[in-house]
Design a protein around this motif. Structure first.
Motif, PDB file in Angstrom:
ATOM      1  N   PHE A  97       0.851  -1.171   0.000  1.00 10.16           N
ATOM      2  CA  PHE A  97       0.000   0.000   0.000  1.00 10.16           C
ATOM      3  C   PHE A  97       0.897   1.233   0.000  1.00 10.16           C
ATOM      4  O   PHE A  97       2.087   1.143   0.298  1.00 10.16           O
ATOM      5  N   ARG A  98       0.319   2.370  -0.310  1.00 17.18           N
ATOM      6  CA  ARG A  98       1.093   3.603  -0.259  1.00 17.18           C
ATOM      7  C   ARG A  98       0.216   4.741   0.249  1.00 17.18           C
ATOM      8  O   ARG A  98      -1.010   4.702   0.131  1.00 17.18           O
ATOM      9  N   GLN A  99       0.881   5.719   0.805  1.00 14.62           N
ATOM     10  CA  GLN A  99       0.166   6.885   1.325  1.00 14.62           C
ATOM     11  C   GLN A  99       0.963   8.134   1.005  1.00 14.62           C
ATOM     12  O   GLN A  99       2.108   8.276   1.475  1.00 14.62           O
ATOM     13  N   ALA A 100       0.351   8.999   0.225  1.00 10.27           N
ATOM     14  CA  ALA A 100       0.962  10.280  -0.113  1.00 10.27           C
ATOM     15  C   ALA A 100       0.503  11.317   0.898  1.00 10.27           C
ATOM     16  O   ALA A 100      -0.533  11.151   1.546  1.00 10.27           O
ATOM     17  N   PRO A 101       1.258  12.410   1.041  1.00  9.38           N
ATOM     18  CA  PRO A 101       0.888  13.446   2.009  1.00  9.38           C
ATOM     19  C   PRO A 101      -0.527  13.960   1.757  1.00  9.38           C
ATOM     20  O   PRO A 101      -0.888  14.293   0.630  1.00  9.38           O
ATOM     21  N   GLY A 102      -1.321  14.002   2.811  1.00 14.40           N
ATOM     22  CA  GLY A 102      -2.673  14.525   2.711  1.00 14.40           C
ATOM     23  C   GLY A 102      -3.674  13.590   2.058  1.00 14.40           C
ATOM     24  O   GLY A 102      -4.819  13.972   1.833  1.00 14.40           O
ATOM     25  N   LYS A 103      -3.241  12.378   1.769  1.00 19.33           N
ATOM     26  CA  LYS A 103      -4.140  11.417   1.114  1.00 19.33           C
ATOM     27  C   LYS A 103      -4.293  10.171   1.972  1.00 19.33           C
ATOM     28  O   LYS A 103      -3.494   9.884   2.854  1.00 19.33           O
ATOM     29  N   GLU A 104      -5.340   9.406   1.664  1.00 21.88           N
ATOM     30  CA  GLU A 104      -5.552   8.157   2.369  1.00 21.88           C
ATOM     31  C   GLU A 104      -4.622   7.080   1.831  1.00 21.88           C
ATOM     32  O   GLU A 104      -4.132   7.146   0.701  1.00 21.88           O
ATOM     33  N   ARG A 105      -4.415   6.087   2.669  1.00 27.13           N
ATOM     34  CA  ARG A 105      -3.602   4.954   2.237  1.00 27.13           C
ATOM     35  C   ARG A 105      -4.343   4.216   1.131  1.00 27.13           C
ATOM     36  O   ARG A 105      -5.546   3.963   1.232  1.00 27.13           O
ATOM     37  N   GLU A 106      -3.623   3.856   0.071  1.00 28.70           N
ATOM     38  CA  GLU A 106      -4.263   3.196  -1.053  1.00 28.70           C
ATOM     39  C   GLU A 106      -3.546   1.910  -1.428  1.00 28.70           C
ATOM     40  O   GLU A 106      -2.324   1.774  -1.256  1.00 28.70           O
ATOM     41  N   PHE A 107      -4.302   0.995  -1.967  1.00 35.03           N
ATOM     42  CA  PHE A 107      -3.794  -0.287  -2.397  1.00 35.03           C
ATOM     43  C   PHE A 107      -2.894  -0.131  -3.620  1.00 35.03           C
ATOM     44  O   PHE A 107      -3.203   0.656  -4.531  1.00 35.03           O
ATOM     45  N   VAL A 108      -1.821  -0.888  -3.652  1.00 36.69           N
ATOM     46  CA  VAL A 108      -0.916  -0.891  -4.797  1.00 36.69           C
ATOM     47  C   VAL A 108      -0.905  -2.275  -5.458  1.00 36.69           C
ATOM     48  O   VAL A 108      -1.168  -2.400  -6.650  1.00 36.69           O
ATOM     49  N   ALA A 109      -0.598  -3.296  -4.690  1.00 35.37           N
ATOM     50  CA  ALA A 109      -0.498  -4.652  -5.247  1.00 35.37           C
ATOM     51  C   ALA A 109      -0.577  -5.669  -4.120  1.00 35.37           C
ATOM     52  O   ALA A 109      -0.297  -5.347  -2.961  1.00 35.37           O
ATOM     53  N   ALA A 110      -0.954  -6.891  -4.477  1.00 32.82           N
ATOM     54  CA  ALA A 110      -0.996  -7.980  -3.507  1.00 32.82           C
ATOM     55  C   ALA A 110      -0.719  -9.285  -4.228  1.00 32.82           C
ATOM     56  O   ALA A 110      -0.949  -9.403  -5.438  1.00 32.82           O
ATOM     57  N   ILE A 111      -0.232 -10.246  -3.480  1.00 30.65           N
ATOM     58  CA  ILE A 111       0.009 -11.572  -4.034  1.00 30.65           C
ATOM     59  C   ILE A 111      -0.507 -12.610  -3.048  1.00 30.65           C
ATOM     60  O   ILE A 111      -0.166 -12.595  -1.865  1.00 30.65           O
ATOM     61  N   ARG A 112      -1.387 -13.496  -3.545  1.00 30.23           N
ATOM     62  CA  ARG A 112      -2.081 -14.455  -2.714  1.00 30.23           C
ATOM     63  C   ARG A 112      -1.848 -15.876  -3.217  1.00 30.23           C
ATOM     64  O   ARG A 112      -1.773 -16.092  -4.427  1.00 30.23           O
ATOM     65  N   ARG A 113      -1.809 -16.802  -2.287  1.00 31.84           N
ATOM     66  CA  ARG A 113      -1.689 -18.200  -2.687  1.00 31.84           C
ATOM     67  C   ARG A 113      -3.064 -18.736  -3.043  1.00 31.84           C
ATOM     68  O   ARG A 113      -4.007 -18.645  -2.268  1.00 31.84           O
ATOM     69  N   ILE A 114      -3.182 -19.301  -4.247  1.00 31.08           N
ATOM     70  CA  ILE A 114      -4.462 -19.842  -4.690  1.00 31.08           C
ATOM     71  C   ILE A 114      -4.416 -21.337  -4.876  1.00 31.08           C
ATOM     72  O   ILE A 114      -5.425 -21.965  -5.196  1.00 31.08           O
ATOM     73  N   GLY A 115      -3.256 -21.928  -4.668  1.00 32.66           N
ATOM     74  CA  GLY A 115      -3.097 -23.369  -4.802  1.00 32.66           C
ATOM     75  C   GLY A 115      -1.712 -23.748  -4.344  1.00 32.66           C
ATOM     76  O   GLY A 115      -0.918 -22.892  -3.931  1.00 32.66           O
ATOM     77  N   PHE A 116      -1.411 -25.006  -4.429  1.00 30.84           N
ATOM     78  CA  PHE A 116      -0.090 -25.447  -4.002  1.00 30.84           C
ATOM     79  C   PHE A 116       0.966 -24.779  -4.855  1.00 30.84           C
ATOM     80  O   PHE A 116       1.036 -24.991  -6.062  1.00 30.84           O
ATOM     81  N   ASN A 117       1.791 -23.971  -4.205  1.00 26.20           N
ATOM     82  CA  ASN A 117       2.878 -23.270  -4.886  1.00 26.20           C
ATOM     83  C   ASN A 117       2.398 -22.430  -6.065  1.00 26.20           C
ATOM     84  O   ASN A 117       3.141 -22.213  -7.032  1.00 26.20           O
ATOM     85  N   THR A 118       1.160 -21.985  -6.003  1.00 22.95           N
ATOM     86  CA  THR A 118       0.590 -21.156  -7.062  1.00 22.95           C
ATOM     87  C   THR A 118       0.073 -19.870  -6.451  1.00 22.95           C
ATOM     88  O   THR A 118      -0.693 -19.904  -5.482  1.00 22.95           O
ATOM     89  N   TYR A 119       0.476 -18.753  -7.032  1.00 23.50           N
ATOM     90  CA  TYR A 119       0.116 -17.447  -6.485  1.00 23.50           C
ATOM     91  C   TYR A 119      -0.513 -16.585  -7.567  1.00 23.50           C
ATOM     92  O   TYR A 119      -0.225 -16.727  -8.750  1.00 23.50           O
ATOM     93  N   TYR A 120      -1.347 -15.681  -7.090  1.00 26.50           N
ATOM     94  CA  TYR A 120      -2.036 -14.758  -7.996  1.00 26.50           C
ATOM     95  C   TYR A 120      -1.765 -13.338  -7.535  1.00 26.50           C
ATOM     96  O   TYR A 120      -1.798 -13.043  -6.345  1.00 26.50           O
ATOM     97  N   ALA A 121      -1.508 -12.451  -8.503  1.00 26.10           N
ATOM     98  CA  ALA A 121      -1.209 -11.063  -8.180  1.00 26.10           C
ATOM     99  C   ALA A 121      -2.364 -10.150  -8.576  1.00 26.10           C
ATOM    100  O   ALA A 121      -2.985 -10.332  -9.626  1.00 26.10           O
ATOM    101  N   ASP A 122      -2.622  -9.181  -7.728  1.00 30.75           N
ATOM    102  CA  ASP A 122      -3.603  -8.141  -8.006  1.00 30.75           C
ATOM    103  C   ASP A 122      -2.893  -6.797  -8.033  1.00 30.75           C
ATOM    104  O   ASP A 122      -1.951  -6.587  -7.266  1.00 30.75           O
ATOM    105  N   TYR A 123      -3.359  -5.891  -8.868  1.00 30.48           N
ATOM    106  CA  TYR A 123      -2.739  -4.578  -8.995  1.00 30.48           C
ATOM    107  C   TYR A 123      -3.795  -3.479  -9.042  1.00 30.48           C
ATOM    108  O   TYR A 123      -4.881  -3.670  -9.595  1.00 30.48           O
ATOM    109  N   ALA A 124      -3.422  -2.332  -8.499  1.00 28.48           N
ATOM    110  CA  ALA A 124      -4.230  -1.141  -8.711  1.00 28.48           C
ATOM    111  C   ALA A 124      -4.107  -0.727 -10.175  1.00 28.48           C
ATOM    112  O   ALA A 124      -3.055  -0.908 -10.787  1.00 28.48           O
TER     113      ALA A 124
END
Length: 127
Positions: free
Chosen positions: A37-64
């Motif tokens: 996540f990131r937060q700029a001055p005077g702004k709310e914290r916002e999502f940037v990216a995430a990576i989640r496990r969806i299976g055995f040794n398998t991951y999925y990435a999400d992006y803003a």
């Protein structure tokens, strides 16, 4: 208890690149959802990216939408470290970047409802 330590921030010119690292200790890293996540001055914290496990040794990435095609999230489970590769940086990317961890899979990785947070690392992009 999971502890997160970010590194890799700094000052870079527009168009440049930086790679942020998030070293985790404690917990079961391989099953954790890791987010940035990131937060700029005077702004709310916002999502940037995430990576989640969806299976055995398998991951999925999400992006803003604002970082798609420029940023890449990854993880090295052996090193219990998550990364955020940031390319084609823009002045609008200037912010404090936070690493976050959630135990296991979470359905809404864009929400800041993570269990653990790092202290943040400053990224400044000059024009």
């Amino acid at each position: 208890q999971v502890q997160l330590v970010e590194s890799g921030g700094g000052l870079v010119q527009a168009g440049g690149s930086l790679r942020l690292s998030c070293a985790a200790s404690g917990g079961t890293f391989s099953s954790n959802t890791m987010g940035w996540f990131r937060q700029a001055p005077g702004k709310e914290r916002e999502f940037v990216a995430a990576i989640r496990r969806i299976g055995f040794n398998t991951y999925y990435a999400d992006y803003a939408d604002s970082v798609k095609g420029r940023f890449t999230i990854s993880r090295d489970n052996a090193k219990t470290t998550a990364y955020l590769q940031m390319n084609s940086l823009e002045p609008e990317d200037t912010a404090v970047y936070f690493c976050a961890a959630a135990a296991g899979y979470i359905a809404a990785p864009t929400s800041p409802k993570y269990d653990y947070w790092g202290q943040g690392t400053q990224v400044t992009v000059s024009s």
